[in-house]
Design an enzyme around this catalytic site. Structure first.
Site, mmCIF file in Angstrom:
data_model
loop_
_atom_site.group_PDB
_atom_site.id
_atom_site.type_symbol
_atom_site.label_atom_id
_atom_site.label_comp_id
_atom_site.label_asym_id
_atom_site.label_seq_id
_atom_site.Cartn_x
_atom_site.Cartn_y
_atom_site.Cartn_z
ATOM 1 N N HIS A 99 -8.048 0.071 8.301
ATOM 2 C CA HIS A 99 -8.594 1.428 8.192
ATOM 3 C C HIS A 99 -9.810 1.645 9.093
ATOM 4 O O HIS A 99 -10.319 2.771 9.161
ATOM 5 C CB HIS A 99 -8.977 1.743 6.740
ATOM 6 C CG HIS A 99 -7.816 1.761 5.802
ATOM 7 N ND1 HIS A 99 -6.658 2.465 6.060
ATOM 8 C CD2 HIS A 99 -7.616 1.143 4.601
ATOM 9 C CE1 HIS A 99 -5.806 2.287 5.061
ATOM 10 N NE2 HIS A 99 -6.359 1.494 4.169
ATOM 11 N N ASP A 136 1.560 -2.573 4.818
ATOM 12 C CA ASP A 136 0.705 -2.206 3.700
ATOM 13 C C ASP A 136 1.141 -0.836 3.182
ATOM 14 O O ASP A 136 1.681 -0.033 3.946
ATOM 15 C CB ASP A 136 -0.743 -2.140 4.202
ATOM 16 C CG ASP A 136 -1.769 -2.137 3.094
ATOM 17 O OD1 ASP A 136 -2.275 -3.214 2.758
ATOM 18 O OD2 ASP A 136 -2.070 -1.035 2.578
ATOM 19 N N HIS A 138 -0.643 1.567 2.505
ATOM 20 C CA HIS A 138 -1.493 2.585 3.118
ATOM 21 C C HIS A 138 -1.344 2.539 4.639
ATOM 22 O O HIS A 138 -1.347 1.465 5.223
ATOM 23 C CB HIS A 138 -2.961 2.348 2.732
ATOM 24 C CG HIS A 138 -3.186 2.305 1.256
ATOM 25 N ND1 HIS A 138 -3.599 1.165 0.603
ATOM 26 C CD2 HIS A 138 -3.024 3.255 0.314
ATOM 27 C CE1 HIS A 138 -3.693 1.417 -0.689
ATOM 28 N NE2 HIS A 138 -3.352 2.683 -0.888
ATOM 29 N N ASP A 213 0.406 -4.401 -1.789
ATOM 30 C CA ASP A 213 0.236 -3.216 -2.628
ATOM 31 C C ASP A 213 1.503 -2.362 -2.678
ATOM 32 O O ASP A 213 1.484 -1.249 -3.204
ATOM 33 C CB ASP A 213 -0.964 -2.388 -2.180
ATOM 34 C CG ASP A 213 -1.101 -2.264 -0.673
ATOM 35 O OD1 ASP A 213 -0.127 -2.598 0.032
ATOM 36 O OD2 ASP A 213 -2.176 -1.861 -0.200
#
Length: 279
Positions: A99, A136, A138, A213
């Site tokens: 990120h 991931d 995200h 996740d």
């Protein structure tokens, strides 16, 4: 945070790895991190003078210990690339800080370890074409932003469409998933996309962001993969890299299941998948 101590301990306990399998990196230099990040952002980060709004965006209170941890993670991924070239595959027991963009941190990510390492391989003329596979839950928004318009690094992200970050960046290939997708649909889609990407990009190095996740037990993920499905996901990635004869560096990424055992088991399964494919 506990998983970062438990993963290597569990790998040793199970016999998946031995003490000789591990290496301890130094701190990445300013020159290294600025291969992917803007110098001014890096100076403020190292001096602990980031704007308070940026610190809130990152989510951690800044400290010298935190920055040193991030620098060590980055160097571990850079060093891991060289080990992967010798052995086919290497792991960072942390990392996957996807990120962080060129001049910003976000979502507990200060520096983008795989982006810095990819930029290092290109800058040193070690590799011609890099592929970053981000699975991931995200989106790897920082990675996408850093390499937008840079054809030597192809960014491929499979993520929850309705999950953080809510303003997505543009990867070279984004696959947004609906909430609740399970093993069969996920694995079928991934197999098709991996085949497409490897044929199109023809990389000479791969980075794999292996967040767990995606599990049905994850508090933040919104997907429904089982541990076995997550293991098969990892096998698909490693089989693709092995078949293409391309080395791969793996960073751990996220995992937020209620029980730490589920997180650690899934991360350790990624190592086991590599052992199965590469031994």
């Amino acid at each position: 945070m506990a998983k970062y101590e438990l993963i290597p301990a569990q790998l040793l306990h199970e016999g998946t790895a031995t003490a000789g399998s591990f290496f301890e990196p130094q701190l990445a230099s300013f020159e290294t991190i600025t291969l992917a990040h803007e110098p001014q952002y890096c100076r403020h980060l190292l001096d602990l003078t980031l704007d308070p709004a940026m610190v809130r965006r990152i989510g951690f209170p800044l400290s010298h210990q935190l920055v040193a941890r991030e620098l060590r993670i980055v160097q571990g991924t850079v060093d891991g690339c060289l080990y992967a070239m010798e052995n086919g595959v290497s792991f960072n027991v942390a990392g996957g800080t996807h990120h962080a963009g060129a001049d910003w941190g976000e979502g507990f990510c200060l520096l983008n370890d795989q982006a810095v390492a990819a930029a290092y391989l290109i800058d040193e003329s070690i590799c011609r074409q890099v592929l970053i596979i981000d699975l991931d839950v995200h989106q790897g928004n920082g990675t996408a932003q850093i390499f937008e318009g840079k054809p030597s690094v192809f960014t491929f992200s499979v993520h929850g469409e309705r999950n953080f970050p809510f303003r997505k960046e543009r990867s070279d290939l984004d696959v947004g998933l609906t909430d609740g997708i399970g093993d069969d649909a996920y694995l079928s889609l991934l197999a098709d996309k991996l085949n497409e990407v490897f044929n199109m990009v023809r990389p000479d190095f791969v980075f794999y962001q292996a967040g767990v996740d995606v599990l049905e037990t994850d508090k933040l993920g919104k997907l429904a993969l089982t541990k076995e499905g997550c293991f098969r996901r990892d096998e698909l990635v490693f089989q693709s890299c092995r078949s293409a004869g391309v080395p791969v560096q793996v960073s751990m990424g996220g995992g937020y299941s209620a029980h730490i055992k589920d997180i650690v088991d899934a991360h350790c399964n990624t190592f086991k998948a590599a052992v199965r494919i590469y031994d």
